[in-house]
Design an enzyme around this catalytic site. Structure first.
Site, PDB file in Angstrom:
ATOM      1  N   PHE A 171       0.804  -1.228   0.000  1.00  0.00           N
ATOM      2  CA  PHE A 171       0.000   0.000   0.000  1.00  0.00           C
ATOM      3  C   PHE A 171       0.830   1.268   0.000  1.00  0.00           C
ATOM      4  O   PHE A 171       0.342   2.341  -0.323  1.00  0.00           O
ATOM      5  CB  PHE A 171      -0.942   0.013   1.230  1.00  0.00           C
ATOM      6  CG  PHE A 171      -0.268   0.493   2.498  1.00  0.00           C
ATOM      7  CD1 PHE A 171      -0.163   1.853   2.781  1.00  0.00           C
ATOM      8  CD2 PHE A 171       0.297  -0.397   3.408  1.00  0.00           C
ATOM      9  CE1 PHE A 171       0.465   2.309   3.929  1.00  0.00           C
ATOM     10  CE2 PHE A 171       0.938   0.044   4.555  1.00  0.00           C
ATOM     11  CZ  PHE A 171       1.016   1.406   4.810  1.00  0.00           C
ATOM     12  N   CYS A 303       9.447   1.969   3.300  1.00  0.00           N
ATOM     13  CA  CYS A 303      10.295   0.848   3.714  1.00  0.00           C
ATOM     14  C   CYS A 303      11.697   1.349   3.999  1.00  0.00           C
ATOM     15  O   CYS A 303      12.475   0.673   4.657  1.00  0.00           O
ATOM     16  CB  CYS A 303      10.328  -0.221   2.643  1.00  0.00           C
ATOM     17  SG  CYS A 303      11.051   0.388   1.133  1.00  0.00           S
TER      18      CYS A 303
HETATM   19  P1  NAD Z   1       1.416  -6.465   3.046  1.00  0.00           P
HETATM   20  O1  NAD Z   1       2.353  -7.610   3.075  1.00  0.00           O
HETATM   21  O2  NAD Z   1       0.332  -6.428   4.054  1.00  0.00           O
HETATM   22  O3  NAD Z   1       0.696  -6.399   1.615  1.00  0.00           O
HETATM   23  C1  NAD Z   1       1.445  -6.496   0.422  1.00  0.00           C
HETATM   24  C2  NAD Z   1       0.658  -7.315  -0.583  1.00  0.00           C
HETATM   25  O4  NAD Z   1       0.513  -8.651  -0.093  1.00  0.00           O
HETATM   26  C3  NAD Z   1      -0.747  -6.778  -0.820  1.00  0.00           C
HETATM   27  O5  NAD Z   1      -1.010  -6.785  -2.194  1.00  0.00           O
HETATM   28  C4  NAD Z   1      -1.627  -7.719  -0.035  1.00  0.00           C
HETATM   29  O6  NAD Z   1      -2.879  -7.907  -0.655  1.00  0.00           O
HETATM   30  C5  NAD Z   1      -0.854  -9.016  -0.036  1.00  0.00           C
HETATM   31  N1  NAD Z   1      -1.051  -9.776   1.209  1.00  0.00           N
HETATM   32  C6  NAD Z   1      -1.175  -9.286   2.463  1.00  0.00           C
HETATM   33  N2  NAD Z   1      -1.321 -10.290   3.352  1.00  0.00           N
HETATM   34  C7  NAD Z   1      -1.289 -11.440   2.643  1.00  0.00           C
HETATM   35  C8  NAD Z   1      -1.382 -12.811   3.001  1.00  0.00           C
HETATM   36  N3  NAD Z   1      -1.549 -13.193   4.266  1.00  0.00           N
HETATM   37  N4  NAD Z   1      -1.312 -13.732   2.024  1.00  0.00           N
HETATM   38  C9  NAD Z   1      -1.129 -13.353   0.749  1.00  0.00           C
HETATM   39  N5  NAD Z   1      -1.047 -12.061   0.356  1.00  0.00           N
HETATM   40  C10 NAD Z   1      -1.113 -11.117   1.286  1.00  0.00           C
HETATM   41  O7  NAD Z   1       2.306  -5.142   3.102  1.00  0.00           O
HETATM   42  P2  NAD Z   1       1.795  -3.642   3.211  1.00  0.00           P
HETATM   43  O8  NAD Z   1       1.296  -3.403   4.589  1.00  0.00           O
HETATM   44  O9  NAD Z   1       0.914  -3.318   2.058  1.00  0.00           O
HETATM   45  O10 NAD Z   1       3.161  -2.839   2.985  1.00  0.00           O
HETATM   46  C11 NAD Z   1       4.011  -2.471   4.034  1.00  0.00           C
HETATM   47  C12 NAD Z   1       5.185  -3.411   4.155  1.00  0.00           C
HETATM   48  O11 NAD Z   1       5.879  -3.447   2.922  1.00  0.00           O
HETATM   49  C13 NAD Z   1       6.216  -2.960   5.171  1.00  0.00           C
HETATM   50  O12 NAD Z   1       6.682  -4.077   5.886  1.00  0.00           O
HETATM   51  C14 NAD Z   1       7.327  -2.353   4.330  1.00  0.00           C
HETATM   52  O13 NAD Z   1       8.602  -2.354   4.931  1.00  0.00           O
HETATM   53  C15 NAD Z   1       7.277  -3.239   3.140  1.00  0.00           C
HETATM   54  N6  NAD Z   1       7.867  -2.606   1.972  1.00  0.00           N
HETATM   55  C16 NAD Z   1       9.096  -3.042   1.574  1.00  0.00           C
HETATM   56  C17 NAD Z   1       9.724  -2.440   0.490  1.00  0.00           C
HETATM   57  C18 NAD Z   1      11.069  -2.889   0.071  1.00  0.00           C
HETATM   58  O14 NAD Z   1      11.479  -2.594  -1.050  1.00  0.00           O
HETATM   59  N7  NAD Z   1      11.800  -3.622   0.898  1.00  0.00           N
HETATM   60  C19 NAD Z   1       9.071  -1.407  -0.210  1.00  0.00           C
HETATM   61  C20 NAD Z   1       7.809  -1.008   0.217  1.00  0.00           C
HETATM   62  C21 NAD Z   1       7.208  -1.633   1.313  1.00  0.00           C
END
Ligand code: NAD
Length: 520
Positions: A171, A303
């Site tokens: 997100f 992130c």
């Molecule tokens: P999230 O893992 O909740 O969601 C990411 C995606 O995974 C979404 O499309 C969601 O629908 C899907 N998802 C969520 N839970 C799931 C599950 N149980 N099973 C399968 N799919 C699932 O992450 P978020 O809250 O949207 O984003 C924030 C996180 O992303 C933070 O931890 C941040 O550090 C990380 N992030 C990392 C980078 C990087 O390059 N390292 C960049 C941006 C964000």
């Protein structure tokens, strides 16, 4: 004007305030270059984080819709793959210019759905746009290699697309992350299915509209929606050859493991806890401003947010000034003039952040600046957390061991540079780190000894430009970092090498007996 498009709009049609959206339009799937209303029976309500007004409903796309996306991509792939690279490059040039034209509209969608300030949302778009711009020049990187093995034999390598690939997005960067994937995947000849975050798919929908306008044929870019169920479909669908994931460790480790077990290429960028080491010899004013900007920008939901400060020696006395500068930041609705940070994504996220602040208090840390309970007068219903500075933190506290993902800076004290490096290296995450110093030798020592994938020297958020790659390490990337997003590793991820060895020997025509031994 609703923020989420389900039909084409002009670059000028976008919301400029958080006023209640009058007509809530459901978010559609994007299949075969058309916005298609979903027949979903499960919908996810999407609220403006600044007001909690309903903005749109996002479908949990049905199995038929998910299959339709795959069929559409399968149909498009053979012709897309056989188009000349220069043809695909021309479409990418057009795509780039349309993103520039619709830049503010994309940013407005991000403000409305994600909560960023308008200026910061423009940065979200730009960082993705730069990947698309760099992808236009991929023509030279697509060159293969040729070796004349002997006078009549040569071996050549070709880079070929994989087929259908998928992007699963978080997100916190609704435009940038889809644009980490789409340009490189498509210019190299793949078809891509994107699943944006169900919490803010609007920017991805605008990008889909622009992709169609730019000339991508139907099926090359498809967008489907939903949460875990859509992800499971992507992981298990045999026609999808590769998955690019960015998000939390919880989801990403699962996707990496199950996707890899299914024989797919998976690249997965995960969570973080980025530390900055502050040395007494640094340019203090620059360091304090850089730290405050990087800790609290985007409400700490990057992130690469600089969430952890390691204050070396006497710099521990600078915390009061940090808190003072943080206190001066304007927390407000993202469309408001002068707003510097917006709300966090959801009421659940706000509650979690506040619980982590409370845990620090309970474990004996000092809440030097407390952002709990803050509300801008115009937006009493938003998910607000003001800038928070926690001092006297130790490495065993929950506020240190967990990624907070909110506007909270935790500060630890150490006596020496060696102790700072040891602390950073012990942390399981390794996305990014920074050092603030005016000593070249101190910086060099830090750069060599620190274990984090991206290192800033007097640069608080050292995310490399797209000619390099996003190189987090340790727990911040799945699979030991075998694949990175964009840059050369991005090109490698979306292509496979084919090696062709040819023999053109006139004498062979005269030979009458087959040779059965391996050529030596
Ligand atoms: P999230 O893992 O909740 O969601 C990411 C995606 O995974 C979404 O499309 C969601 O629908 C899907 N998802 C969520 N839970 C799931 C599950 N149980 N099973 C399968 N799919 C699932 O992450 P978020 O809250 O949207 O984003 C924030 C996180 O992303 C933070 O931890 C941040 O550090 C990380 N992030 C990392 C980078 C990087 O390059 N390292 C960049 C941006 C964000």
């Amino acid at each position: 004007q609703p923020a989420t498009t389900s039909a084409a709009s002009t670059p000028e049609q976008y919301p400029t305030s958080h006023e209640q959206v009058q007509t809530v339009i459901d978010t559609h799937n994007f299949l075969d270059n058309k916005f298609v209303p979903s027949k979903a029976t499960t919908w996810i309500d999407l609220h403006d984080p600044a007001t909690n007004n309903l903005v749109t409903r996002v479908p949990q796309s049905t199995d038929e819709e998910l299959k339709a996306a795959v069929e559409s991509a399968e149909k498009a792939f053979p012709e897309w793959k056989s188009k000349s690279l220069l043809h695909r490059q021309q479409i990418m040039f057009k795509f780039v210019s349309l993103i520039r034209e619709h830049w503010d509209r994309l940013a407005a969608s991000i403000v409305m759905e994600q909560g960023k300030t308008f200026a910061d949302a423009r940065g979200d778009v730009l960082r993705g746009l730069q990947v698309a711009e760099t992808a236009c020049g991929i023509t030279t990187q697509m060159l293969g290699e040729v070796l004349e093995v002997s006078k009549d034999m040569e071996t050549r390598t070709y880079r070929e697309p994989l087929g259908i690939v998928a992007g699963i997005c978080p997100f916190n960067f609704p435009a940038m992350i889809p644009l980490w994937c789409l340009p490189i995947a498509t210019i190299t000849g793949n078809c891509i299915i994107i699943k944006p975050s169900e919490r803010d798919p609007g920017a991805a929908m605008i990008l889909a509209e622009l992709a169609e306008k730019a000339g991508f044929p139907p099926g090359v870019v498809n967008i489907v929606h939903g949460a875990a169920r859509t992800v499971d479909f992507i992981i298990d669908e045999p026609a999808i050859k590769a998955i690019s994931f960015v998000g939390s460790n919880r989801a990403g480790e699962y996707i990496y493991t199950r996707g890899s077990a299914n024989g797919k290429r998976v690249q997965a960028n995960l969570g973080a806890k980025n530390h900055a080491a502050v040395l007494p010899d640094c340019n203090k004013n620059h360091a304090l401003n850089a730290i405050v900007g990087a800790a609290f920008g985007a409400a700490g939901q990057r992130c690469m947010a600089l969430s952890t400060l390691v204050m070396v020696g006497e710099t521990k006395d600078w915390v009061a000034e940090i808190a003072e500068r943080a206190k001066g930041l304007s927390v407000n609705g993202g469309f408001e003039e002068g707003a510097e940070l917006g709300p966090v994504i959801s009421p659940q996220s706000k509650q979690r952040i506040e619980e982590l602040i409370k845990s620090a208090e309970d474990e004996g840390a000092t809440i030097l600046l407390d952002g709990r309970g803050y509300k801008p007068p115009k937006y009493p219903n938003g998910n607000w957390v003001g800038p928070t500075v926690i001092t006297n933190v130790t490495a065993d506290m929950k506020c240190y061991t967990e990624e907070i993902f909110g506007p909270v800076l935790v500060c630890l004290n150490v006596d020496t540079l060696d102790e700072a490096i040891e602390l950073i290296n012990k942390n399981p995450y390794g996305n990014g780190t920074a050092i603030f110093t005016n000593s070249g030798s101190t910086a060099t020592k830090f750069q060599h000894q620190v274990e984090a994938g991206q290192v800033g020297v007097n640069v608080p958020i050292p995310v490399p430009l797209p000619m390099f790659s996003f190189t987090g390490n340790k727990k911040s990337i799945a699979g030991g970092g075998a694949s990175n997003f964009y840059g050369k590793p991005g090109l490698n991820f979306y292509t496979q090498l084919k090696t062709v060895t040819s023999l053109w020997r006139a004498e062979d025509a005269l030979a009458t007996k087959a040779s059965v031994v391996m050529p030596t």
